[in-house]
Design a protein around this motif. Structure first.
Motif: not given
Length: 693
Positions: A412-426
């Protein structure tokens, strides 16, 4: 001067506190004397020095330990005194396996510790290999008191490598770095050994480098001090949370750090090349993707942003120290590894009559989930087209957390977890471009597979006798309609999935997959690989298609006897306990000892000494689910979850019979064909930022 004196006083206090804590018998394990180490034949030959065994133990995957130089680790002293931190007598008490010196291990470091040359630092760094966490051992003591250690290659390690509690491996190593940096006498001894003939010219630079690495370890320790509230202890780590936190928190943005309260046991890796899904939560399908993700999590260097936290130029993104050629060598070595056979030379012989009774019970109650389930040729061609006739593809069944009832946190932790990767420029478009390549490749294979299925179903309908039951005709017609609809909707499904990709709120499983894809492709480009070479390196032409499900993957069970404790989180000490009702399972038990219980099969509880206590009432540690009990009702399609009841109450003799079968189970000869029923689909919890559970 005052500041220096206070710093020296503080580090001396830390050193003394560490010494007293360790001497009290806490953190470090009691000494377990072993008279002989047995290296059984698991496909790699007999004996410690067999080439495949040495390759697996000491081939670097390019994962350095936060800038820790190899020579530093070899010569670092304990925080108090002159004993080497890397002394085998010290590291064995931290749960590591330490073999005699070999050409591949000249400094007698633990199994899984080696070195690789870091081009940025221009020197060898300490490197952690797959074997560090995937090599086990069980100890058997006979009536005369003689103890034989049976090495379990590909099995479960028994160290607490990532446990940050005071007195454990990493905190003690940091204390050793701190006292070396602040104690001039200790540092001088250290510098003489590390620099050799370059002493004293390089002494000042060495001190600056040492302080820098100490600062790195300290800053990470501060940032992560409250992230892992459930102590992992020996033989476990919260792998998925730690990989995500390392990659997207430590190396990108601390807002991506997530609480990890779901430690899991280090899983055995024999036969894993046959699985269609790996990881406990069935989140990764491609061998190279799994291996790169693991390398990133344990220290492979990469840059997602520049030194000021901004994006890198597109052409410079995603280079890594992960050594893809070495990862491929390790993967091919593992393909020759077999599950461990029950060592009758040092253990009680197997009762074959009882084992045959256990086989019948296993086929009645267990094989439906654990299989293994062999994919038909058409499915193998779709998923792993480079596999030959002798290379099976095993279909892993996925059980939703409500059905299996085991501790849900890891899934459940893995399914719920999200990240912000905007710093990569992607951007979202960049993500869609990366994802589309794999999705389109898979679409072509799926169209071909479904086309074959449609033709087969049409022929079956045409051959159906006129007097066949209506139910048979209806079943075929429904299957045909479902296959045709799926084929027609493949393009729409891709568009729908692409439209949800958001670099500000990306599921961590997808983020790891896309990052791994880009690192892999960058490495292949730099090495000039052809497409055929890339397909081979990826693992039988398997496409990396991640999935996020709130479920677990039951694995085939050959050799499982050698991997206690059991369940994904190691919450049950023996197989007998696992086959018993939850009310009969131990609420707490000791871990860290390798002494083996041959009757119940699993951890034998020590009668003396300070051992780590596993408490099953803590989050992530629950020992519920996977239960055989009298309240069980036979499952039928559409049945509601039974909260982990999976079978009827077993008598003690039935439990022992299944155990006897598991001692000799051979998954290759006892595999069954995969069914045609649709794959399980577990609804993922809402993908929200859940920092606490």
């Amino acid at each position: 001067a005052i500041a220096a004196a206070l710093l020296l006083l503080a580090t001396t206090g830390i050193a003394l506190a560490t010494l007293l804590y360790l001497q009290s018998g806490r953190a470090m394990l009691p000494v377990e004397q072993v008279d002989e180490v047995l290296y059984p034949e698991q496909g790699w030959g007999v004996g410690m020095a067999s080439p495949d065994r040495q390759t697996f133990y000491y081939t670097s995957q390019g994962a350095g330990l936060r800038g820790m130089r190899y020579s530093w680790f070899v010569h670092l002293e304990m925080p108090w005194g002159r004993q080497r931190f890397a002394d085998p007598a010290v590291l064995r008490r931290y749960g590591f396996l330490v073999d005699p010196q070999t050409d591949r291990n000249p400094d007698q470091l633990p199994v899984g510790f080696t070195r690789h040359f870091d081009r940025g630092l221009q020197e060898n760094v300490l490197s952690v290999t797959c074997a560090a966490c995937h090599t086990g051992q069980v100890n058997v003591t006979d009536a005369a008191g003689r103890t034989t250690a049976v090495r379990i290659d590909g099995g479960q390690a028994d160290h607490a490598f990532t446990d940050a509690s005071f007195g454990h491996f990493l905190p003690t190593m940091i204390a050793a770095l701190a006292t070396t940096a602040t104690n001039p006498f200790k540092f001088n001894r250290f510098a003489h050994k590390v620099l050799g003939s370059q002493y004293p010219q390089g002494r000042a630079k060495l001190h600056r480098d040492l302080v820098s690495v100490l600062g790195t370890f300290t800053s990470i320790a501060v940032a992560e001090r409250n992230l892992y509230p459930t102590e992992e202890g020996y033989g476990r780590t919260d792998a998925l949370a730690r990989i995500g936190n390392t990659v997207f928190g430590d190396n990108l943005n601390h807002v991506n750090l997530r609480v990890g309260n779901a430690p899991v046991s280090f899983p055995p890796v024999w036969n894993i090349w046959k699985f269609d899904w790996v990881q406990y939560n069935a989140s990764v399908s491609q061998p190279m993707a799994r291996n790169i993700g693991e390398a990133l999590g344990v220290g492979a260097a990469y840059s997602l942003v520049n030194r000021y936290g901004g994006p890198l130029p597109p052409q410079e993104r995603f280079r890594s120290t992960a050594l893809v050629e070495n990862l491929n060598t390790i993967e091919h070595t593992l393909q020759r590894l077999k599950p461990p056979a029950w060592p009758a030379a040092v253990m009680t012989p197997v009762d074959m009559v009882k084992a045959d009774q256990g086989r019948q019970l296993f086929n009645q109650h267990c094989i439906g989930c654990h299989g293994p389930h062999v994919a038909p040729d058409a499915l193998k061609l779709r998923d792993a087209p480079l596999k030959g006739p002798e290379d099976p593809q095993w279909i892993m069944k996925i059980l939703c957390v409500d059905d299996i009832g085991t501790d849900p946190n890891a899934a459940v932790n893995f399914a719920r977890s999200t990240v912000d990767i905007t710093r990569t420029g992607m951007t979202a478009m960049d993500l869609r471009t990366v994802a589309l390549r794999n999705m389109e490749a898979n679409r072509g294979r799926q169209e071909q597979y479904l086309g074959t299925q449609i033709v087969s179903l049409q022929r079956s309908l045409a051959r159906l006798p006129a007097n066949a039951p209506d139910s048979a005709r209806t079943r075929l017609q429904r299957s045909l309609a479902a296959a045709a609809l799926e084929k027609e909707s493949l393009a729409t499904t891709i568009e729908q999935r692409l439209s949800t990709l958001d670099p500000k709120n990306l599921p961590v499983g997808l983020a790891l997959s896309y990052l791994g894809t880009m690192i892999r492709e960058k490495a292949y480009d730099d090495l000039g690989y052809s497409q055929a070479k890339r397909d081979s390196m990826d693992g039988f032409g398997t496409i990396d298609l991640p999935q996020v499900v709130a479920g677990y993957r039951p694995r085939p069970l050959a050799g499982i006897w050698a991997t206690p404790p059991y369940l994904h989180n190691g919450s049950v000490p023996t197989i007998y306990d696992l086959l018993s009702p939850v009310s009969e399972r131990p609420k707490s038990f000791k871990v860290g000892s390798r002494e083996f219980d041959q009757v119940k099969v699993g951890l034998k509880q020590p009668t003396a000494g300070q051992w780590f206590t596993f408490e099953t009432d803590l989050p992530g540690n629950h020992n519920t689910g996977h239960e055989f009990n009298s309240a069980y009702k036979p499952w039928t399609p559409g049945s509601a979850p039974q909260g982990g009841l999976i079978g009827p109450l077993l008598t003690p003799d039935q439990r022992l019979a299944i155990i006897e079968h598991l001692k000799v189970r051979d998954d290759d000869t006892e595999a069954v064909p995969a069914s045609n029923e649709p794959a399980s689909s577990c609804p993922a919890p809402g993908l929200t930022d859940k920092r606490k559970r």
